[in-house]
Write a protein that holds these residues in place. Structure first.
Motif, short mmCIF file in Angstrom:
data_model
loop_
_atom_site.label_atom_id
_atom_site.label_comp_id
_atom_site.label_asym_id
_atom_site.label_seq_id
_atom_site.Cartn_x
_atom_site.Cartn_y
_atom_site.Cartn_z
N ALA A 116 -51.42 -49.94 -23.28
CA ALA A 116 -51.37 -50.37 -21.88
C ALA A 116 -51.48 -51.89 -21.83
O ALA A 116 -52.07 -52.50 -22.72
N THR A 159 -53.99 -41.88 -30.28
CA THR A 159 -52.61 -42.23 -29.91
C THR A 159 -51.64 -42.01 -31.06
O THR A 159 -50.45 -42.22 -30.91
N ALA A 171 -50.85 -47.85 -15.70
CA ALA A 171 -51.73 -48.14 -16.85
C ALA A 171 -52.02 -49.63 -16.88
O ALA A 171 -51.12 -50.45 -16.69
N ALA A 226 -54.85 -50.27 -28.35
CA ALA A 226 -55.11 -48.90 -28.82
C ALA A 226 -54.44 -47.85 -27.94
O ALA A 226 -53.95 -46.84 -28.44
N VAL A 227 -54.43 -48.08 -26.63
CA VAL A 227 -53.87 -47.06 -25.72
C VAL A 227 -52.45 -47.39 -25.27
O VAL A 227 -51.83 -46.60 -24.55
N THR A 275 -61.66 -45.25 -16.15
CA THR A 275 -62.71 -45.40 -17.17
C THR A 275 -63.29 -46.81 -17.07
O THR A 275 -62.55 -47.77 -16.89
N LEU A 280 -59.95 -44.32 -30.03
CA LEU A 280 -58.78 -44.48 -29.15
C LEU A 280 -57.49 -44.60 -29.97
O LEU A 280 -56.47 -44.00 -29.63
N ASP A 292 -60.89 -37.07 -22.25
CA ASP A 292 -59.74 -36.22 -21.97
C ASP A 292 -59.59 -36.09 -20.46
O ASP A 292 -60.50 -35.56 -19.81
N PRO A 338 -56.82 -39.12 -21.96
CA PRO A 338 -57.04 -40.46 -22.50
C PRO A 338 -57.06 -41.51 -21.38
O PRO A 338 -56.38 -41.36 -20.37
N PRO A 339 -57.83 -42.56 -21.55
CA PRO A 339 -57.90 -43.59 -20.51
C PRO A 339 -56.57 -44.32 -20.36
O PRO A 339 -55.89 -44.60 -21.33
N ARG A 340 -56.23 -44.64 -19.11
CA ARG A 340 -55.00 -45.39 -18.80
C ARG A 340 -55.28 -46.61 -17.94
O ARG A 340 -54.53 -47.56 -17.94
N ILE A 370 -58.64 -52.49 -26.62
CA ILE A 370 -58.42 -51.20 -25.95
C ILE A 370 -56.96 -51.11 -25.50
O ILE A 370 -56.31 -50.07 -25.65
#
Length: 186
Positions: A38, A185, A70, A35-36, A90, A181, A9, A11-13, A32
């Protein structure tokens, strides 16, 4: 250091995926990225020019994509490591057991060579027999640099407070991490 089940927290960007050769950095980075939401930039494709030469625009290309809000990429190449760390939020460390890492690297290298799979800019894996004649052969390099990667990541965890380091020690950890992850989202 964080693990697969720790909450990230925010979330990774801007994510780096680190690990020794063959552990699945690029595959994990792609997952990843999905999932995010990006973009993933495969850093090997930016680095390797025809004939395994370094592309002259490599550093500028890395500078350009890491200026975005991102991105996901692999943490490699001494010349841009500091820039990548400065801009990342991250770092996901694939610290898989040595036999797993070696088996994956061996299997991948043999498959790529036998199928003559083009990697980047026309390059293919060299003949398998060159493992005994070339110090820089990927199999030898993967074995020789494992401890360097471990030292480098451990030093980052201690010296870079803005960077969250997530250590994943098994494929099961990787699966749990990516699943969390994805769940974050939705």
């Amino acid at each position: 250091m964080l693990g697969a089940d720790d909450v990230l927290d925010p979330p990774p960007r801007r994510v780096l995926v680190a690990g020794t050769a063959g552990v699945g950095k690029t595959t994990t980075a792609r997952r990843i990225a999905q999932a995010v939401g990006a973009p993933h930039t495969e850093i090997d494709a930016l680095y390797h020019g025809p004939g395994w030469t370094v592309r002259p625009t490599f550093a500028q290309d890395v500078d350009a994509f890491t200026a975005a809000p991102a991105w996901i990429t692999e943490w490699q190449y001494r010349s841009v490591r500091a820039l990548l760390v400065d801009r990342a939020d991250t770092l996901v460390w694939l610290d898989l057991p040595k036999p797993v890492a070696f088996w994956r690297l061996l299997r991948r290298t043999v498959r790529r060579r036998l199928r003559r799979i083009e990697l980047w800019n026309g390059n293919v894996e060299p003949p398998l027999w060159t493992v005994v004649t070339r110090r820089e052969h990927i199999l030898r390099w993967g074995i020789a640099t494992r401890n360097e990667t471990r030292k480098r990541v451990a030093a980052l965890a201690d010296s870079t407070p803005h960077l969250r380091v997530v250590r994943l020690r098994s494929q099961r950890d990787v699966e749990r991490f990516v699943h969390r992850l994805l769940a974050g989202t939705e």
